[in-house]
Design a protein around this motif. Structure first.
Motif, short mmCIF file in Angstrom:
data_model
loop_
_atom_site.label_atom_id
_atom_site.label_comp_id
_atom_site.label_asym_id
_atom_site.label_seq_id
_atom_site.Cartn_x
_atom_site.Cartn_y
_atom_site.Cartn_z
N MET A 397 1.90 -17.90 -60.70
CA MET A 397 2.51 -16.62 -60.31
C MET A 397 2.75 -15.69 -61.49
SD MET A 397 5.32 -18.16 -57.66
CE MET A 397 5.78 -19.43 -58.83
N GLY A 398 2.53 -16.18 -62.71
CA GLY A 398 2.78 -15.35 -63.87
C GLY A 398 4.18 -15.56 -64.41
N PRO A 399 4.43 -15.13 -65.62
CA PRO A 399 5.76 -15.31 -66.22
C PRO A 399 6.80 -14.41 -65.56
CG PRO A 399 4.39 -13.97 -67.65
CD PRO A 399 3.50 -14.43 -66.54
N GLU A 400 8.04 -14.84 -65.64
CA GLU A 400 9.13 -14.02 -65.09
C GLU A 400 9.31 -12.74 -65.90
OE1 GLU A 400 12.64 -16.30 -65.06
OE2 GLU A 400 12.10 -17.46 -63.29
N ARG A 401 9.77 -11.71 -65.19
CA ARG A 401 10.04 -10.42 -65.84
C ARG A 401 11.51 -10.09 -65.67
NH1 ARG A 401 5.96 -6.64 -62.85
NH2 ARG A 401 6.78 -5.08 -64.29
N ARG A 402 12.35 -10.93 -66.28
CA ARG A 402 13.79 -10.72 -66.14
C ARG A 402 14.27 -9.46 -66.86
NH1 ARG A 402 17.39 -14.37 -64.20
NH2 ARG A 402 16.53 -16.30 -63.35
N SER A 403 13.48 -9.01 -67.81
CA SER A 403 13.88 -7.79 -68.52
C SER A 403 13.62 -6.53 -67.70
CB SER A 403 13.12 -7.69 -69.85
OG SER A 403 11.73 -7.64 -69.62
N MET A 404 12.91 -6.67 -66.60
CA MET A 404 12.60 -5.51 -65.76
C MET A 404 13.87 -4.99 -65.09
SD MET A 404 9.85 -5.27 -62.66
CE MET A 404 9.59 -3.73 -61.79
N VAL A 405 14.10 -3.71 -65.19
CA VAL A 405 15.30 -3.09 -64.63
C VAL A 405 15.03 -2.69 -63.18
CG1 VAL A 405 16.95 -1.21 -64.83
CG2 VAL A 405 15.99 -2.24 -66.90
N MET A 406 15.79 -3.29 -62.26
CA MET A 406 15.69 -2.95 -60.84
C MET A 406 17.03 -2.40 -60.37
SD MET A 406 13.57 -6.20 -59.25
CE MET A 406 13.75 -5.55 -57.59
N THR A 407 16.96 -1.32 -59.63
CA THR A 407 18.20 -0.77 -59.08
C THR A 407 18.72 -1.68 -57.98
OG1 THR A 407 17.02 0.54 -57.43
CG2 THR A 407 17.36 1.54 -59.59
N GLU A 408 19.98 -1.52 -57.65
CA GLU A 408 20.58 -2.35 -56.60
C GLU A 408 19.89 -2.09 -55.26
OE1 GLU A 408 22.79 -5.49 -56.04
OE2 GLU A 408 22.77 -4.41 -57.95
N LYS A 409 19.50 -0.85 -55.02
CA LYS A 409 18.81 -0.53 -53.78
C LYS A 409 17.46 -1.23 -53.70
CE LYS A 409 16.93 3.39 -51.19
NZ LYS A 409 16.72 4.86 -51.16
#
Length: 648
Positions: A397-409
């Motif tokens: 599935m590829g490496p995690e992108r925990r640094s990616m900023v996602m809005t709460e929505k």
């Protein structure tokens, strides 16, 4: 550096030194002075105008009182010493130089000849450099494989038992031909290894070389083809000439489709250079003059493009299929790659094999390597099951992108989207068990739902296909029910693409439409030229094409309606799962079952969970993302799980 290179460089160095001395020699000689005849010399001696002289045999040099230097030659029978002494001339005597034995003069006289010899040696060296020089176009680039260390045997090959048995017979024939010849058996001319990329075709060929103990020549199909017509055929002849000198032996050609494509299939009638090379290969394998004791082994993953004359018995007597391994084969392959890896007690190769359906040998080798690297990054001495599970997630599935900023929505919308996939998968008649759901971005997906098949699948039933269509459309329906049609996002683009692809295959290839019937209207994937594709597609009339589109739309719409029915009926469970994903981000199949029963997942909070150390899945990915906004959809480990005709 071998002796030939040392000799060439030594000759070039001597020639350069000689040239330098020849150019610099006249400037380094002292001024000889003015030539004076013997009579004038004697007159000046008697007149007292000579102070000192140097006698070298018959040659006298000196300096007058005026400072002018001179040189003269003395007749053989003349005796000037008494006269010089009588006139108080200082005399210095030196031994005469033997110019005939001067090495430098000999070298300079031979310089042109030595230069020609040096140039000749240079070109001979280029011609003998294995076909890499300007004069070696027609030389074979086949390499004689002699592995004294790191030799591969059949013990290093696992998961392809049938292929090993076929090639083991060739090895036994080379070791003991009389065992087969006394019953009238003949040595096979060639074996073609056919299989998807990464299944171990080249590894099996190396194992044959290691087991047979005979000379083994290896070459790639692309090494034959050059820009000059006739070079490839010349290399084929040279390769078989080398093989004859080492018979019995084995020649291995990797990626033979580069040179063995069907003749006359290209634009303008084909490629002359490739076709001449193929013609020469056909003749050498089974022509007027047989090459006894030479076995040709070739590998390709495109047997459909090979020339029929190359595949007939007498050339390639047997085609050995090297498929992706089943669960037993994957377990054996994992054990081979785990030999040199220090494992923890909880590592179970059978469990890993069960969670990797569709993986090739190369995929499994990469999985073991990723687990070892991950354990090293975590400063562990042993590789545990946790590393293997996390490595599977990373590979598939590829490496995690925990640094990616996602809005709460966006996170909320992703959670409900993935929960929709999961709930539909849990409530349709035929679906693989849900193994994991996550809203942590991986690769190009914002979230995904993973399903783990209970076993290897060679085909799919109609019910499984319609259930998969409903699962694919579950995310889109979930967004629509929760947020309204006006707030539906583009995250279902991949879902719609795969659902359409699956529905079209059901209609045009597998005969699952009553209106269209069991007629194949799919594109022929074997045709690679645009003109032929146009001829193929022109056989479908406008009316039939319209029917196909209606049937495809009907199947996709049925999946959409089924997904809406399930999510409407199970709305409480769907919303509970979405809230659980927002809270925990990742839920395993067991945790999802507990959550739907009203019990919160129990997790060990005593150990801090790092991004790379949290619980892994070991699941088969069911995602296919085309862009960052994509979310999970049903898919197999190597692509859409589309059954093949006849259950193949």
């Amino acid at each position: 550096m071998n002796m030939r290179n040392i000799l060439v460089w030594a000759i070039l160095l001597v020639l350069l030194l000689a040239l330098f001395n020849m150019l610099q020699g006249p400037a380094q000689q002292p001024a000889a002075g003015q030539e004076m005849n013997y009579s004038d010399f004697m007159e000046r001696v008697e007149a007292g105008q000579v102070d000192a002289v140097t006698i070298e045999g018959q040659r006298i040099s000196g300096q007058l009182e005026s400072g002018q230097a001179f040189v003269t030659q003395v007749p053989p029978d003349a005796s000037v010493t008494e006269q010089l002494r009588a006139n108080d001339v200082q005399i210095t005597a030196r031994a005469p130089q033997e110019e005939g034995l001067n090495f430098l003069s000999i070298l300079l006289s031979w310089f042109p000849m030595l230069l020609l010899i040096g140039v000749w040696i240079f070109f001979m060296r280029q011609m003998q450099s294995g076909g890499r020089g300007a004069m070696g176009f027609g030389k074979s680039k086949a390499k004689l494989l002699t592995e004294k260390t790191g030799r591969v045997t059949f013990d290093d090959v696992a998961g392809v038992d049938e292929a090993k048995e076929e090639l083991q017979e060739i090895v036994e024939f080379l070791k003991d031909p009389s065992k087969f010849q006394r019953l009238g058996g003949k040595i096979p001319k060639g074996a073609l290894l056919v299989g998807p990329p990464g299944t171990g075709k080249t590894l099996i060929a190396r194992a044959v070389a290691g087991e047979a103990g005979v000379p083994f020549f290896t070459i790639s199909g692309s090494d034959f083809v050059e820009m000059f017509v006739g070079v490839g055929a010349s290399r084929v002849r040279d390769m078989f000439e080398q093989a004859k000198k080492n018979a019995p032996c084995i020649i291995f050609i990797d990626e033979i489709d580069a040179v063995g494509r069907s003749r006359g299939a290209g634009l303008g009638g084909g490629n002359d250079e490739r076709e001449q090379t193929l013609n020469q290969l056909l003749v050498e394998m089974d022509g007027f003059e047989a090459n006894e004791g030479i076995i040709l082994i070739a590998a390709t993953n495109r047997p459909d493009v090979l020339d029929p004359a190359l595949l007939r018995p007498g050339r390639f007597d047997r085609q050995v299929v090297v498929p992706n391994p089943d669960i037993t084969g994957r377990e054996k392959i994992l054990k081979v790659h785990m030999r040199d890896v220090p494992l923890a007690d909880d590592v179970n190769p059978k469990t890993i094999a069960r969670g990797t359906p569709g993986f090739s040998g190369a995929d499994l080798a990469n999985l073991v390597n990723e687990a070892a690297l991950m354990a090293a990054r975590r400063n562990k001495r042993l590789v545990s099951m946790a590393e293997f599970e996390d490595a599977k997630d990373k590979v598939m599935m590829g490496p995690e992108r925990r640094s990616m900023v996602m809005t709460e929505k966006e996170k909320t919308l992703t959670a409900y989207h993935e929960a929709g996939h999961a709930i539909v998968a849990l409530n349709v008649p035929s679906a693989d068990p849900v193994h994991k759901a996550t809203i942590i971005p991986r690769g190009r997906a914002l979230g995904m739902v993973m399903q783990l098949p209970e076993g290897d699948k060679m085909s799919m039933t109609h019910q499984e296909m319609t259930s998969r269509l409903a699962i694919m459309m579950g995310g889109r329906v979930a967004e629509e029910i929760k947020f309204g049609k006006e707030n539906v996002t583009s995250g279902a683009a991949s879902d719609i693409k795969q659902a359409t692809r699956l529905a079209r295959a059901m209609v045009t290839q597998w005969g699952f439409s009553e209106e269209i019937g069991p007629v194949d209207y799919g594109e022929d994937q074997g045709e690679v030229f645009l003109g032929q594709q146009i001829v193929q597609s022109s056989r479908v009339s406008t009316e039939t094409a319209a029917k196909i589109e209606r049937e495809v739309r009907k199947l996709v719409q049925a999946g959409l309606d089924r997904a809406r029915e399930v999510l409407t009926e199970k709305q409480a469970e769907w919303e509970a799962l979405a809230e659980g994903l927002l809270e925990y981000e990742t839920l395993s199949g067991e945790e999802i079952a507990e959550l739907l029963k009203g019990r919160k997942p129990v997790r060990d909070t005593s150990v801090p969970v790092k991004p790379d150390d949290r619980e892994g899945g070991g699941a088969v990915p069911v995602v296919d993302e085309d862009e960052d906004s994509a979310r999970g959809t049903a898919k197999g480990p190597q692509g859409p799980l589309e059954p093949k005709p006849g259950g193949a």
